[in-house]
Motif scaffolding. Structure first.
Motif, short mmCIF file in Angstrom:
data_model
loop_
_atom_site.label_atom_id
_atom_site.label_comp_id
_atom_site.label_asym_id
_atom_site.label_seq_id
_atom_site.Cartn_x
_atom_site.Cartn_y
_atom_site.Cartn_z
N ALA A 155 3.72 37.29 36.22
CA ALA A 155 3.00 38.34 36.93
C ALA A 155 2.31 37.52 38.21
O ALA A 155 2.51 36.81 38.21
CB ALA A 155 1.72 38.91 36.23
N ARG A 164 6.26 43.91 40.92
CA ARG A 164 6.20 45.09 40.81
C ARG A 164 5.60 46.13 42.10
O ARG A 164 6.16 46.88 41.82
CB ARG A 164 5.73 45.32 39.17
CG ARG A 164 7.29 45.13 38.70
CD ARG A 164 6.97 44.86 37.07
NE ARG A 164 6.04 44.33 36.52
CZ ARG A 164 5.88 44.25 35.19
NH1 ARG A 164 6.84 45.22 34.55
NH2 ARG A 164 5.41 43.63 34.40
N LEU A 191 0.35 46.10 32.86
CA LEU A 191 1.03 45.80 32.78
C LEU A 191 0.83 44.40 32.14
O LEU A 191 1.23 43.70 31.09
CB LEU A 191 1.19 44.72 34.32
CG LEU A 191 1.73 45.46 35.30
CD1 LEU A 191 1.87 44.80 37.20
CD2 LEU A 191 2.51 46.70 35.14
N GLU A 232 -1.38 42.27 41.18
CA GLU A 232 -0.71 42.83 39.90
C GLU A 232 -1.80 42.78 38.54
O GLU A 232 -2.06 43.47 38.20
CB GLU A 232 0.39 42.10 40.02
CG GLU A 232 1.71 42.72 39.55
CD GLU A 232 2.84 42.90 39.88
OE1 GLU A 232 3.89 42.94 39.77
OE2 GLU A 232 3.08 40.98 38.60
N PRO A 237 9.92 43.08 33.52
CA PRO A 237 9.06 42.67 33.35
C PRO A 237 9.50 41.32 32.64
O PRO A 237 11.37 41.40 32.60
CB PRO A 237 8.03 43.24 31.85
CG PRO A 237 8.73 44.21 31.66
CD PRO A 237 9.69 45.02 32.81
N GLN A 249 1.51 46.02 28.47
CA GLN A 249 2.44 46.04 28.42
C GLN A 249 3.38 44.12 28.41
O GLN A 249 4.01 44.73 26.35
CB GLN A 249 3.96 45.83 29.95
CG GLN A 249 5.27 46.28 29.91
CD GLN A 249 5.84 46.18 30.38
OE1 GLN A 249 4.96 45.24 31.67
NE2 GLN A 249 6.93 47.06 30.94
#
Length: 276
Positions: free
Chosen positions: A147, A117, A157, A151, A134, A160
């Protein structure tokens, strides 16, 4: 035995997907021989990673990459092994590929794909298209998330994934500095989950691959320039009682804030920040 056995790989990555595919399958066999249920690979492990092995996507034979991926999927079914494999994922031209993690089940099915991302400045401007979502999946009652590399610099992230109930975050990377390792350990301890850090052999001078526990310490690290580490995730391990049964639930309660709002005081000595 309680828990789930996982393997993390530290292969040397080349620009040739055929060579990479052969390496991946060799390590899959070793993981299965060690009774692992899941094996985790670094960023770009199959296709090669942009800026390192890949200078331009025209160098990549996507048919070969797909063929090697299909062989990996077939072997996953044969070994009854989950595989999380880093690779570039081609899109329809002229769109740039995603920087991805393929999630392959023990039935040999591609059940999901995590697309990076937050790409780096060079990645987003020259090499990759971003993802936006995600990815979580469950194996034998344990929840995993995904991940990729840079990141590590975006803590939202990692928090989350804690809210999504992840117990082990699979972090695939091609790191460029040694502070990366400290950040990974901090996220494991802050979010009270395991972090599996799979890195290529080329970056072993910065740090080895390893499995970090919810206390921020290592359960396993690789030695040497390549290979595989296998260890067990066990949420019932008495050494992890504090992070799993106390710290993580308490932090979730604290983040909601009600426990603090109900204890707010109406006191001039609280309101006036200049009062002695």
């Amino acid at each position: 035995m309680t828990g789930i056995r996982v393997a993390l790989a530290q292969p040397a990555i080349s620009a040739d997907a055929r060579v990479n595919g052969k390496t991946v399958r060799s390590l899959m066999r070793k993981a299965a021989a060690g009774r692992a249920r899941l094996v985790h690979f670094p960023e770009g492990a199959l296709s090669g990673y942009a800026k390192e092995q890949i200078a331009d996507w025209s160098q990549v034979d996507w048919g070969v990459v797909r063929g090697e991926l299909e062989r990996v999927m077939a072997l996953a079914a044969e070994l009854r092994l989950w595989v999380v494999l880093g690779s570039a994922h081609p899109l329809t031209p002229p769109h740039r590929p995603h920087n991805s993690l393929y999630v392959i089940s023990d039935a040999g099915e591609l059940v999901d794909r995590y697309d990076k991302r937050f790409c780096s400045n060079t990645e987003i401007n020259h090499f990759y298209s971003p993802g936006f979502d995600p990815v979580v999946f469950d194996v034998d009652g344990y929840r995993f998330g995904c991940a990729i590399c840079v990141e590590i610099n975006f803590p939202q992230l990692f928090s989350q994934y804690e809210r999504l109930g992840v117990e082990c975050l699979l972090l695939s990377a091609y790191p460029v500095d040694s502070i990366f390792e400290l950040k990974a350990r901090a996220y494991a301890a802050i979010n009270c989950y395991w972090v599996s850090m799979s890195l290529p052999a080329q970056t072993v001078d910065l740090m080895p691959s390893g499995l970090i526990t919810p206390t921020g310490t290592y359960a396993a690290q690789l030695s040497g320039n390549s290979g595989l580490a296998i260890t067990t995730l066990d949420r019932d391990d008495p050494a992890l009682t504090v992070p799993f049964q106390h710290a993580r639930p308490w932090r979730a309660t604290a983040m909601k804030g009600e426990i603090y709002r109900t204890r707010a005081v109406d006191d001039p000595r609280s309101r006036d920040h200049t009062m002695l």
